[in-house]
Design an enzyme around this catalytic site. Sequence first.
Site, short mmCIF file in Angstrom:
data_model
loop_
_atom_site.label_atom_id
_atom_site.label_comp_id
_atom_site.label_asym_id
_atom_site.label_seq_id
_atom_site.Cartn_x
_atom_site.Cartn_y
_atom_site.Cartn_z
N CYS A 77 6.77 -5.50 1.06
CA CYS A 77 7.14 -4.31 1.61
C CYS A 77 7.74 -4.62 3.08
O CYS A 77 7.47 -5.62 3.83
CB CYS A 77 5.71 -3.66 1.97
SG CYS A 77 4.88 -3.34 0.48
N HIS B 156 1.94 -9.55 0.86
CA HIS B 156 1.98 -8.33 1.55
C HIS B 156 2.34 -8.56 2.72
O HIS B 156 2.00 -9.41 3.51
CB HIS B 156 0.43 -7.71 1.56
CG HIS B 156 -0.12 -7.59 0.25
ND1 HIS B 156 0.39 -6.25 -0.20
CD2 HIS B 156 -0.85 -7.95 -0.51
CE1 HIS B 156 -0.28 -6.05 -1.50
NE2 HIS B 156 -0.91 -7.06 -1.65
#
Lengths: 406, 463
Positions: free
Chosen positions: A207, A165
């Site tokens: 991301c 992440h």
Amino acid sequence: MAIKARAGWLKLDSFSSCKVILFLILISIHLCELNAWSPSAMHTNNWAILVCTSRFWFNYRHMANTLSLYRTVKRLGIPDDRIILMLADDMACNARNKYPAQVFNNENHRLNLYGDNVEVDYRGYEVTVENFLRVLTGRHETAVPRSKRLLSDEGSHILLYMTGHGGDEFLKFQDSEELQSHDLADAVKQMKQKRRFKELLIMVDTCQAATLFSQLHSPGVLAIGSSMKGENSYSHHLDSDVGVSVVDRFTFYTLAFFERLNMYNNASLSSLFNSYNPSLLMSTAYYRTDLYKRPLDKVPVTDFFGSVMETIHTDSAYRGFSVKGTDKAEIKAPLNLKASQAERRALSAYHQDQISDFNKEVCSFHCIWSTLHKTVVEKIEDADTFVNYGLVVIIPLVAASTWLWR
Amino acid sequence: MEKTRWFWVWVITSLFFRLVLIYFPENLNLGFRPEVATPLTSLRRLAEGYWLKQSSMSPYAGSMYHGSPMLLSILGPLTVKRIEGQPSHLMCSLLFVVADLVTAMLIRATGQTLQLAYSQSLRSLNLVSLLESSETLSAGDIAALVYLWNPLTIITCVGSSTSPIENLLIVLSLYGACLRIAPLAAFGWVLAMHLSLYPVILIIPVILLLGYGPDAPPRKLFLQKNSSENGNSPSCHGNYPCNEVTSQEKLPLHPFLWRPVMHFMLWASFWLFYVFVLCSISLKQHGGLLEMLKRTHGFILTMEDLSPNIGVLWYFFAEVFDFFRDFFLIVFHINILFMILPLAIRLKHRPCFLAFVYIAISSMLKSYPSVGDSALYLGILGLFINELAEMKFSFFLFCGYIGVSLLSPVMHNLWIWRGTGNANFYFATAIAYACLQIILVVESVGAMLNHDRMLRKNSTVKL
């Protein structure tokens, strides 16, 4: 007229001399640039650092991403001792895994990524930002074993794959700490200064991945991220049997590209990078090549993802890495440092005097031996030929003494 | 003439046989067998030491090579040189074949000297009938042939071990001492001691050889003969001088000559100095002479490598506690030193045989024995074949040696490669081998003493 002409010629001369000087300066700058850029070392080995930074069961896909890339990289030729695999959690033997000791990256369960020869170097809580930066820069505690070190040299191509992440200029480790983009850039700069790589390919699947390598400024680095700033990277599909998403889109399409290859294909990096379709990825795969000098269509993927080395067959015996010449150089070099050696000699002579004064009566033989040693031995530079001569002389000496004795 | 022709035929056949074995494809892997190649004599370790030296590291790094730096300079380049199509280590094997040949020739010459001295002393004791009655074989020829055709010698020569050179040096020193050539004896002794530590005990037989001369019946016999001669001659009664009579028949008493011994000491110290200088120059950058002594002689004495071999020390030291290790090292080494003095006292009139006994004892009790050591003493045993003709258990020993030579590789295979045996299997053959050697030593010394007794009986009967 003549003066004017001469003045005119002079002016022209100064102008042309200015041009010449400028030209020379430009050339020298170019040459310096060339020198700074031109690789002095040959590409000799490939390394891969594969990092999965997320823990918990619902981040199964990050583990599967890393293990898929591990499998690919091994299949294409990089051996385990050149791969550093960092997995932040154990999905294969997780209590929630319906298929114990098996990790899949596709709902068809065709491939078990956790086969019987997976070597994980950093596992569980060992995957921290500190350990990651230590691996990159090579600054470990003395007790860290070699399998956990990045032992690359100036001829290495390194593949650095990170998944987990992330966000704007950071990557989350273990749900408790972050790696920031300038930390990564500093580590890469240290690596470049310590000549720990020749070329580095950073591949990030998180991301807003492209922000992670926005601060890089070391030459020889190529970076690709799965999404740009403000975009998310998405998982590919959900495996209803295992219960979680099993792979991310970017890695899925990377693997789709590699599954078509074997070790001897020379598909280029540009074909890899151009294979990413933004509509399929649901994000824009962004790569930066400003620090990387080679044209991408000339770089085979096996320069980073595999290990295809050129072998040179030779019949002669292995000669070792130092020839006689360097041996001589080692002996001759101290002679140049006359001052320091004279100092050393003076010190040792001083010590010798002290010692000899102290036990004059006791060690007469030892003193004779040491003085002989100093005078005779240290003058002899090429020890080996002297020993060979000495050995050759023995035989006639024995023969002569025997004959004379009779 | 016929005999010498046959002798040379056999010698050349044995050399030919060795060359055939060298060219044979290396299925035997002799260089890997622990009986043949020990940590001290293995040629592979020498090649490794040479490579380390060439890479400017100390040849003793990594505890692979434990020999002399001079051997490195001689044999090292030969191990590297490779000729297309020939087996590896060809040059070294050829050198060892030459060394074996020279050793055999030296043994033969020593045997001839011994036999000459023996027949001279028998003649002077008026025991010539003994010479003619028994068919005395040419001990030198037989010993040389035994040495060349002994399967253990052939295995050592072909099997990439440096034992042939050590054997050559020991025989050289004995030859030099028999012929009273002090520089040669000193050279052989110093180099043999430098290569492997144990020939240092051979200084006693060498000094005795230089002082007294080659083997002879005990001095008592000569003294008795002299005194009886003195007693029997009539002119010695009373105060009449009996010099002229006795001087005619005075027997050679072989007094102990100190001059050759002094010369030997001088030459030995010269060769020792020479060797030390060469070694310290050779190891100048890697620690010098102390490092060499620590790694070669220190290695032998402290028994650092416990890999199995045909000796008895490895098994024991694998299980002894560290606290007692030094004590037991001293015990095992004193075991050899204990026997030096009594044997020297008892056998001082037969220094060559004393050398044989010392070699046999040291090859039994040394830290890293191999079949090369037994090849040496079995060859030298052939020199005394006339005196030891009535040795008991000779057939038993012969069969025992064959049995141990065949069983020992089998047990090693069972233990290491198949895993169906264990160390005790292999150690059993080592113990059996040690027992055989003990029996050989005891019986040969007994037979020699019996022979002396027989001589004494015959000489007194004559009188």
